[in-house]
Scaffold this active site. Sequence first.
Site, mmCIF file in Angstrom:
data_model
loop_
_atom_site.group_PDB
_atom_site.id
_atom_site.type_symbol
_atom_site.label_atom_id
_atom_site.label_comp_id
_atom_site.label_asym_id
_atom_site.label_seq_id
_atom_site.Cartn_x
_atom_site.Cartn_y
_atom_site.Cartn_z
ATOM 1 N N LYS A 176 -37.208 13.895 7.369
ATOM 2 C CA LYS A 176 -37.491 13.034 6.136
ATOM 3 C C LYS A 176 -38.872 13.516 5.709
ATOM 4 O O LYS A 176 -39.237 14.726 5.667
ATOM 5 C CB LYS A 176 -37.101 11.846 6.351
ATOM 6 C CG LYS A 176 -35.940 11.219 7.219
ATOM 7 C CD LYS A 176 -34.843 11.764 6.107
ATOM 8 C CE LYS A 176 -33.129 11.207 6.900
ATOM 9 N NZ LYS A 176 -33.065 11.712 7.980
ATOM 10 N N TYR B 78 -30.155 2.598 10.232
ATOM 11 C CA TYR B 78 -29.363 3.691 9.921
ATOM 12 C C TYR B 78 -28.194 3.774 10.524
ATOM 13 O O TYR B 78 -27.822 3.566 11.827
ATOM 14 C CB TYR B 78 -30.243 4.959 10.094
ATOM 15 C CG TYR B 78 -29.611 6.414 10.112
ATOM 16 C CD1 TYR B 78 -29.059 6.764 8.916
ATOM 17 C CD2 TYR B 78 -29.562 7.053 11.322
ATOM 18 C CE1 TYR B 78 -28.474 7.954 8.879
ATOM 19 C CE2 TYR B 78 -28.884 8.565 11.080
ATOM 20 C CZ TYR B 78 -28.274 8.778 10.004
ATOM 21 O OH TYR B 78 -27.512 9.846 9.753
ATOM 22 N N ARG C 119 -39.139 24.379 27.217
ATOM 23 C CA ARG C 119 -38.360 23.237 27.394
ATOM 24 C C ARG C 119 -39.400 22.093 27.837
ATOM 25 O O ARG C 119 -39.385 20.835 27.498
ATOM 26 C CB ARG C 119 -36.992 23.447 28.061
ATOM 27 C CG ARG C 119 -36.456 21.817 28.478
ATOM 28 C CD ARG C 119 -35.062 21.688 29.080
ATOM 29 N NE ARG C 119 -34.999 22.775 30.072
ATOM 30 C CZ ARG C 119 -35.153 22.415 31.355
ATOM 31 N NH1 ARG C 119 -36.012 21.451 31.675
ATOM 32 N NH2 ARG C 119 -34.720 23.275 32.366
ATOM 33 N N ASP D 203 -38.407 2.196 13.767
ATOM 34 C CA ASP D 203 -38.086 3.543 13.017
ATOM 35 C C ASP D 203 -38.836 3.386 11.674
ATOM 36 O O ASP D 203 -38.497 2.769 10.732
ATOM 37 C CB ASP D 203 -36.495 3.320 12.971
ATOM 38 C CG ASP D 203 -36.258 4.814 12.326
ATOM 39 O OD1 ASP D 203 -36.913 5.425 11.525
ATOM 40 O OD2 ASP D 203 -35.070 5.249 12.574
HETATM 41 N N1 PLP Z 1 -33.546 7.097 11.222
HETATM 42 C C1 PLP Z 1 -33.370 6.953 9.969
HETATM 43 C C2 PLP Z 1 -33.971 5.852 9.143
HETATM 44 C C3 PLP Z 1 -32.553 7.873 9.237
HETATM 45 O O1 PLP Z 1 -32.559 7.630 7.730
HETATM 46 C C4 PLP Z 1 -32.202 8.929 9.810
HETATM 47 C C5 PLP Z 1 -31.271 10.050 9.159
HETATM 48 O O2 PLP Z 1 -30.991 10.030 8.106
HETATM 49 C C6 PLP Z 1 -32.474 9.085 11.210
HETATM 50 C C7 PLP Z 1 -33.197 8.124 11.916
HETATM 51 C C8 PLP Z 1 -31.571 10.176 12.041
HETATM 52 O O3 PLP Z 1 -32.417 11.383 11.710
HETATM 53 P P1 PLP Z 1 -31.835 12.978 12.065
HETATM 54 O O4 PLP Z 1 -31.018 13.060 10.709
HETATM 55 O O5 PLP Z 1 -32.986 13.686 11.806
HETATM 56 O O6 PLP Z 1 -31.072 12.818 13.162
#
Ligand code: PLP
Length: 388
Positions: free
Chosen positions: A198, A101, A49, A173
């Site tokens: 992704k 998101y 951890r 992001d």
């Molecule tokens: N940020 C974006 C732009 C996303 O599209 C997503 C998920 O689709 C996330 C964050 C969250 O990621 P995770 O699904 O790996 O928790």
Amino acid sequence: MSKRTIDTLAVHAPEVPIPRASPVVPPLYQTATFRADSVLEGADYDYTRSGNPTRDALQAQLAALEGGSHAFAVSSGMAAVGTLLRLVPAGGRVLAGLDLYGGSHRLLHRVLDRYGIEVAVVDTTDLAAVEQSLRTPTNWVIVESPTNPLAEITDLRGLCTLAHAAGAKVAVDNSLMSPVLQQPLDLGADVVLHSATKFLGGHCDVIGGALITRDEAVAEELAFLVNAEGSGLAPFDCWLVSRGLKTLALRVRAQQASARILAERVAAHPAVERVFYAGLADHAGRALHLSQARGPGAVFAFTTGDVARSARVVDGTALLHTAVSFGGVASGIGLPCRMSHASLPPAVREQRALPADLVRVSVGIEDTEELWSDLCRALDAVRLKRAV
Ligand code: PLP
């Protein structure tokens, strides 16, 4: 020493000396704990951890790719957003981009409010609106550019300049772009976030997240939080993301090349009303995007003018599978309002002008012409029905 019993031998196999070997691939340290050489001196690692060599190898890779000095691999993209937002003090303020998101929106509006944190949602494509909002003291600004799925572009350099002048820090992001196409730290951002699920992982076989920074004080606080909250990415998942990263540039370039072709053909198809993709000549933010990124990416969206028709297009594809997420080697198609953005309340979808009939396509590495014939067949089918 007396002979060991089978019970003990089963746990403590005869020691094999650690080989003098330099593996080409950093090994997987699938262990929760590490032995200390001596109880007083400890060792570099004690508990996964708090730190693990496989995670450190991935973190070094992530920092190098985004041009940061510190990176943190965490259990999901949402854990990355959540860890970042922990940096906001109780009673603080966050300025959030309009088209984030759905999961980030949920965290901002249904979790942060428990700590008295104000969340101001601003259309960050309009820097005058950003400047106006920053007149209220703000701790962090969080944005995506391009946004997913509407491909709205924010002037990231301009946004960072305004935020810093107002004493706020900026997190971008970058999941949709990956560092191959955009490196927000070079544009002035303080932290880059990723859903490593992704493009970074790229194979739809791991959920992970990442935070990368050059800011020593922020890095120290993030390291503390990852350990304190136990959000670090597990060793095998780190190993998978690390493996995925080796082909990141190849995959992103190939996926983007196909996406450009498909987006243009979709835009010309009679069943389609509008395409959202910064790679198209008529995209309003195209020039701005290309001034801060190296390409439009591999995700685009389009409308057909009718939810049922869009649903038939999605269900009508065979090679593109109907699945949430994007950035994987396998192409995907879906309706954001029913899938990735379903957690958004209807009023927010309306505020964002997120069309209910929006179809999002994530282009993978399959043969471009085979993808087109699949998509085109699904589009032709609804056009024919429309004509009847
Ligand atoms: N940020 C974006 C732009 C996303 O599209 C997503 C998920 O689709 C996330 C964050 C969250 O990621 P995770 O699904 O790996 O928790």
